[in-house]
Design an enzyme around this catalytic site. Structure first.
Site, PDB file in Angstrom:
ATOM      1  N   LEU A 235      25.120  54.588  20.105  1.00 24.47           N
ATOM      2  CA  LEU A 235      25.374  53.313  19.425  1.00 24.47           C
ATOM      3  C   LEU A 235      26.819  53.220  18.986  1.00 24.47           C
ATOM      4  CD1 LEU A 235      22.215  53.015  17.140  1.00 24.47           C
ATOM      5  CD2 LEU A 235      22.695  51.701  19.204  1.00 24.47           C
ATOM      6  N   GLY A 236      27.398  54.385  18.668  1.00 28.85           N
ATOM      7  CA  GLY A 236      28.780  54.339  18.208  1.00 28.85           C
ATOM      8  C   GLY A 236      29.284  55.747  17.938  1.00 28.85           C
TER       9      GLY A 236
ATOM     10  N   GLY B  60      31.997  57.958  15.297  1.00 32.41           N
ATOM     11  CA  GLY B  60      32.848  57.875  14.118  1.00 32.41           C
ATOM     12  C   GLY B  60      33.482  59.231  13.878  1.00 32.41           C
ATOM     13  N   GLY B  61      34.271  59.307  12.820  1.00 30.16           N
ATOM     14  CA  GLY B  61      34.946  60.547  12.503  1.00 30.16           C
ATOM     15  C   GLY B  61      33.975  61.680  12.209  1.00 30.16           C
ATOM     16  N   PHE B  62      32.766  61.353  11.820  1.00 29.49           N
ATOM     17  CA  PHE B  62      31.847  62.395  11.386  1.00 29.49           C
ATOM     18  C   PHE B  62      30.766  62.670  12.393  1.00 29.49           C
ATOM     19  CE2 PHE B  62      33.892  60.321   8.002  1.00 29.49           C
ATOM     20  CZ  PHE B  62      34.493  61.387   7.366  1.00 29.49           C
ATOM     21  N   GLY B  63      30.881  62.103  13.556  1.00 31.86           N
ATOM     22  CA  GLY B  63      29.889  62.395  14.575  1.00 31.86           C
ATOM     23  C   GLY B  63      29.501  61.149  15.331  1.00 31.86           C
TER      24      GLY B  63
ATOM     25  N   VAL C  54      26.598  58.406  16.779  1.00 30.37           N
ATOM     26  CA  VAL C  54      25.360  57.744  16.358  1.00 30.37           C
ATOM     27  C   VAL C  54      24.562  57.362  17.601  1.00 30.37           C
ATOM     28  CG1 VAL C  54      24.376  55.917  14.953  1.00 30.37           C
ATOM     29  CG2 VAL C  54      26.653  56.791  14.436  1.00 30.37           C
TER      30      VAL C  54
ATOM     31  N   LYS D  64      22.550  59.666  13.223  1.00 32.27           N
ATOM     32  CA  LYS D  64      23.941  60.129  13.206  1.00 32.27           C
ATOM     33  C   LYS D  64      23.936  61.656  13.219  1.00 32.27           C
ATOM     34  CE  LYS D  64      27.733  58.593  11.184  1.00 32.27           C
ATOM     35  NZ  LYS D  64      28.637  58.049  10.207  1.00 32.27           N
TER      36      LYS D  64
ATOM     37  N   ASP E 168      35.682  55.404   2.278  1.00 34.08           N
ATOM     38  CA  ASP E 168      36.050  55.022   3.648  1.00 34.08           C
ATOM     39  C   ASP E 168      35.530  53.616   3.948  1.00 34.08           C
ATOM     40  OD1 ASP E 168      37.361  55.349   6.034  1.00 34.08           O
ATOM     41  OD2 ASP E 168      35.744  56.490   6.996  1.00 34.08           O
TER      42      ASP E 168
END
Ligand SMILES: *[C@@H]1O[C@H](CO)[C@@H](O)[C@H](O)[C@H]1NC(C)=O
Ligand SMILES: *[C@@H]1O[C@H](CO)[C@@H](O)[C@H](O)[C@H]1NC(C)=O
Ligand SMILES: *[C@@H]1O[C@H](CO)[C@@H](O)[C@H](O)[C@H]1NC(C)=O
Ligand SMILES: *[C@@H]1O[C@H](CO)[C@@H](O)[C@H](O)[C@H]1NC(C)=O
Ligand SMILES: *[C@@H]1O[C@H](CO)[C@@H](O)[C@H](O)[C@H]1NC(C)=O
Ligand SMILES: *[C@@H]1O[C@H](CO)[C@@H](O)[C@H](O)[C@H]1NC(C)=O
Ligand SMILES: *[C@@H]1O[C@H](CO)[C@@H](O)[C@H](O)[C@H]1NC(C)=O
Ligand SMILES: *[C@@H]1O[C@H](CO)[C@@H](O)[C@H](O)[C@H]1NC(C)=O
Length: 886
Positions: free
Chosen positions: A584-585, A587-590, A592, A605, A703
């Site tokens: 799905l997407g 990001g900086g943290f992993g 999704v 996530k 954030d």
């Protein structure tokens, strides 16, 4: 249009003569007058003509509104003061509903007027449906180009397309459609493109249009011709008996006649291309009262051949002589030669010259057009699907294939939307594509059952549904067709799909078993949450009296999973995400992933190893997240914590993140109105306000950015990604010091200098998001140097032009005081001094007012019911749904 008329035609000659008497009342019922780029919903009466123009917003959903320079506005009529330009996409089309089979005069207006500053004169193509109408070449920045065509559309709409051919940005200023009489301007084939339309006797240099001309044809004065003299008479439109062509009385009341009374009168021109085919319409009216011994009669020849013999113009009555067949040649020369019995020279009052445009490509069959248009919107297809689906050949919609069967309308035979990021269910309109042979929907995130209606597609030979998230059993008809070999059916990699009922539910059952006991606190939470839901259920019907209650209402049905927070094993996660099949997407943290718990979609996530903060911290984080429950914060439905595999399972937000909507990325079909934007801003502000004030200890998000604001199917927002959130110790002052984290453009400059983190850091970031919402621009503008969006807006605030600040795609369709207040709020949020910034509660209150103003405006426009207003006032007084932390 009631009228009486007589119509004579002598077919043994090349020409044909019409003289008829008719009376028609003047109205604009057959007119469609569109001012391109005008503010949405605007409508006005143009002063000089009395024509009622409307904004183009209903007819197109792409392009950008612009204005020509104000000096040029004095020179032109109002409908060309604004224009719509198309910096994006190769083919952008207007779709205008009309009556099929009627005859229309269609005029497109182009006045460039240096609208974009650079004075680089563009050249682009103009298409009518699947056919090239003409190439528009702007040669003079202050000049006007206005091609005109007489055309009989075959569908219930026309598409006028601006096509980028790599020589500058296409634009258009105005579009006029005028209904003509069916039996005028008749050709053997093709449509008539205007070459010239002249008011020959004119000495005034004026151009006449509506309301002088009932059909709004524009008649211009000819270039000076030393061989011609002018005669005139004062004729009012009432006294001039008109014929079916009805040229304007003012045009007919002047005529040209040769200076040398015995010489023929010549009208000639050299075509650009000797094979161009011309149709000519000459209009005559005698302007003199002839004496008994006077006659005026003349023959007309074209390139030496008789065109029409013995024309005798009638006093104050229009006769029209016109071509029945096309004429072509290196030079076209019409001679009006007086006959031997005539005592007076020939006259000619007005002339129209057209060339044939043979639009050889038929439009795609109407049923197919309607079906594919519905599919486009229901799936939110982002490809450049504009204009006619099957034509012209090099502009066929990407992923379609068509059959072309001579003169017949093309039909769609293949639809390939593989790997297009599609979500949701298959729209039933697909069955209207009755000639479909190939359908490829593989590698998407489609869900729901495989619909039965697919088996209605009689011609379908290939159906590829692989790699989706379909559930349940395959329709038996499809299975049978596939077994018989008439259908090549591919359905692999759909973990919840089975070939025939009863379906084996083993897979689903694997992940339903909750492991509640493994995290101590969870059990209590479960009980608390369950109690809450029960309480809510009971309380809801009691109405608004219990204002003292903390939980007053749930304004909309919360679509989030009402599943109790759970811990899942890694293998559960693999199961629910179908081995991390759909991203799905990132990001900086992993990353999704899309997953399903039972049949409900969730966002999973997985924290990347490098950012995983260790077991203890993760545990703390999860506990924190579980405390946080608010309608404007994405809720956690579960988590996975197995050695290095740490994952958080959130409710699924159907419309993805705000940044994608603002920037036009991803499969985004909806355009956000000003009201939508204010709701989103308010939702996000309320989410943050809850983190700051509703949680004890308060939580600073750290954030806040537009990609962390997610939208549900109703375009209401929730703040996501608490991966960075930290608890502020309440006992030691007002800030915590930590390593600077965040995203450039959103980071509080004060925080990055001092490392002092307060709620005001989130306020700064929210201000940046608010600027994005207002302008649809990124927070850091990459022009020749990097500029922060707040500086860019500041530079425009001084000029006081709110339309220059707000997303131009809104076309001015917003209340400007609402927009100004939003801009001011964003500006104070990004104050460099944290003390100068408002609290989130203040932001929430101000946004509510901005929204109330806008809602009141749209309500006044009759665009909305009163419901939205009520929602606003309710929201303003109610405490938010904040069960556990307050
Ligand atoms: C054109 O007609 C279609 C139905 O045929 C309708 O859905 C659409 O709203 C109309 N468009 C405009 C601009 O009126
Ligand atoms: C022109 O012809 C079309 C189709 O035959 C018909 O629908 C329309 O009413 C006609 N218009 C006039 C003005 O006669
Ligand atoms: C014809 O035109 C001339 C000059 O434009 C004008 O003075 C005269 O009144 C006109 N005659 C009629 C009958 O309109
Ligand atoms: C003239 O028109 C014909 C047919 O429309 C076309 O094939 C030809 O290329 C044109 N010639 C020039 C010189 O444009
Ligand atoms: C026509 O008749 C008028 C008198 O009615 C006369 O003055 C004129 O000269 C005649 N013209 C011709 C060409 O015979
Ligand atoms: C469209 O059909 C033609 C002829 O059947 C075929 O050659 C072509 O590859 C097809 N294109 C697509 C995109 O399916
Ligand atoms: C659909 O398009 C993809 C590439 O985009 C291609 O690999 C696939 O073969 C196409 N499907 C069909 C049925 O032509
Ligand atoms: C599936 O689609 C994604 C994009 O949606 C693409 O990156 C990927 O390559 C596709 N996989 C296959 C096997 O076509």
């Amino acid at each position: 249009m009631g009228m009486s008329k007589s119509f004579f035609c002598f077919s043994f000659l090349v020409g044909c003569l019409v003289f008829a008497v008719l009376v028609q009342s003047q109205d604009q019922s057959g007119f469609i007058s569109i001012d391109c780029g005008a503010p949405a919903k605007s409508a006005y009466t143009e002063e000089t003509t009395g024509i009622q123009y409307i904004s183009d917003e209903k007819f197109i959903n792409s392009g950008v509104g612009n204005s020509i320079t104000s000096e040029l506005q004095n020179k032109y009529k109002r409908q060309v003061w604004t224009l719509r330009s198309f910096p994006q996409g190769t083919r952008n089309c207007y779709r205008i509903n009309i009556t099929s089979g009627s005859k229309y005069l269609i005029r497109a207006n182009f006045v460039y007027g240096n609208y974009d500053g650079p004075n680089r004169l563009p050249k682009f193509d103009l298409h009518l449906g699947p056919n090239l109408w003409q190439t528009v070449k702007i040669t003079n920045p202050s000049g006007e180009v206005d091609p005109e065509i007489i055309h009989v559309p075959s569908l219930d709409h026309i598409q006028i397309c601006l096509v980028d051919t790599g020589s500058g940005t296409p634009f258009i200023s105005a579009i006029d459609l005028r209904t003509l009489m069916n039996d005028t301007y008749v050709t053997q084939f093709g449509s008539l493109s205007l070459h010239s339309r002249l008011d020959l006797g004119s000495t005034s240099k004026k151009t006449y249009r509506y309301s002088d001309d009932d059909y709004d044809r524009s008649w211009s004065a000819p270039a000076y011709n030393p061989n011609w003299a002018q005669i005139n008479a004062s004729i009012s439109s009432d006294s001039l008996a008109q014929n079916v062509y009805k040229p304007a009385a003012i045009v007919m009341s002047t005529a040209a006649t040769p200076v040398n009374e015995i010489a023929p009168m010549e009208v000639s021109w050299a075509p650009e291309n000797a094979s161009d085919q011309f149709y000519v319409y000459m209009h005559f009216a005698e302007l003199r009262v002839l004496e008994k011994n006077q006659t005026r009669s003349f023959d007309i020849t074209v390139n030496g051949d008789l065109f029409y013999a013995d024309v005798v113009p009638k006093y104050r009555s229009t006769n029209t002589v016109f071509s029945k067949k096309a004429t072509s040649g290196e030079k076209i020369s019409f001679l009006l030669q007086r006959t031997h019995k005539s005592t007076l020279p020939p006259i000619l009052n007005a002339i129209e010259v057209y060339t044939i445009k043979d639009f050889s490509q038929s439009e795609t069959e109407q049923g197919d057009v309607d079906a594919i248009t519905t599919i486009k919107f229901s799936f939110g297809v982002t490809r450049n699907w504009q204009g006619d689906p099957c034509g012209p050949l090099n502009y066929i919609w990407e992923g379609l294939n068509c059959t072309y069967n001579g003169q017949n309308s093309p039909r769609i035979t293949a639809l390939n939307l593989s790997s297009s990021g599609l979500t949701g269910q298959i729209d039933p309109s697909i069955t209207k594509l009755t000639m479909l042979e190939k359908l490829d929907l593989s590698n998407n995130s489609l869900n729901g059952p495989v619909p039965d209606f697919l088996s209605q597609l009689q011609n379908l030979k290939i159906l590829n549904l692989q790699n989706n998230n379909f559930i349940g059993a395959l329709p038996t008809d499809l299975v049978e067709k596939s077994k018989k070999g008439s259908l090549l059916l591919s359905v692999g990699q759909n973990p919840y799909l089975c070939e025939s009922p009863p379906c084996n539910k083993k897979k689903k059952n694997n992940i339903i078993i909750p492991v509640v006991a493994s995290v101590g606190g969870v059990l209590i939470l479960v009980v608390a949450t369950a109690t809450l839901f029960l309480t809510l259920k009971r309380r809801k019907p009691r109405g608004p009296l219990e204002t003292s209650q903390r939980v007053e209402k749930i304004e909309e049905k919360d679509t989030s999973l009402q599943v109790i927070n759970r811990q899942y094993s890694y293998s559960d996660v693999l199961n629910m995400t179908n081995n991390f099949n759909t991203i799905l997407g990132k990001g900086g943290f992993g990353t999704v992933y899309l997953g399903y718990i039972e049949e409900t979609p969730v966002a999973v996530k997985m924290l990347s190893l490098s950012s995983a903060q260790g077991y203890q911290q993760f545990q703390a984080e999860v506990k924190l997240l579980m405390r946080v429950h608010h309608k404007n914060l994405t809720s956690l439905t579960g988590y996975c914590n197995e050695e290095t595999n740490m994952g958080l399972i959130y409710e699924y937000m159907a419309k993805g993140n705000l940044q994608d909507y603002l920037s036009g990325n991803g499969s985004r079909s909806k355009f956000l109105t000003w009201e939508d934007r204010l709701w989103i801003a308010l939702d996000a502000a309320q989410g943050l306000e809850y983190l700051h004030n509703g949680c004890k200890p308060p939580i600073i998000h750290r954030d806040v950015k537009s990609s962390n604001i997610l939208l549900n199917e109703n375009f209401r927002a929730k703040v996501a990604d608490f991966g960075l959130s930290k608890i502020i110790p309440t006992d030691d002052g007002t800030h915590v010091s930590t390593v600077v984290v965040g995203t450039p453009g959103y980071i509080d400059p004060e925080y990055s200098i001092t490392n002092r983190l307060t709620e005001k850091s989130d306020v700064f970031s929210f201000g940046a998001v608010l600027f994005e919402i207002i302008t649809s621009l990124p927070v850091i503008l990459r022009t020749h140097e990097k500029i922060h969006i707040s500086d860019w807006v500041n530079s425009l605030v001084a000029k006081g032009n709110i339309r220059a600040i707000v997303d131009p795609r809104l076309n001015g369709d917003f209340d400007s005081s609402s927009a100004w207040r939003a801009v001011e709020m964003a500006t104070t949020c990004v104050s460099s001094n944290p003390n100068g910034r408002p609290t989130m509660s203040e932001v929430v209150n101000e946004l509510k007012e901005c929204l109330a103003i806008e809602v009141a405006r749209t309500k006044n426009n009759g665009a909305d019911t009163g419901e939205a207003v009520e929602l606003v006032s309710l929201n303003m007084t109610s405490t938010e749904y904040s069960p556990l932390a307050r």
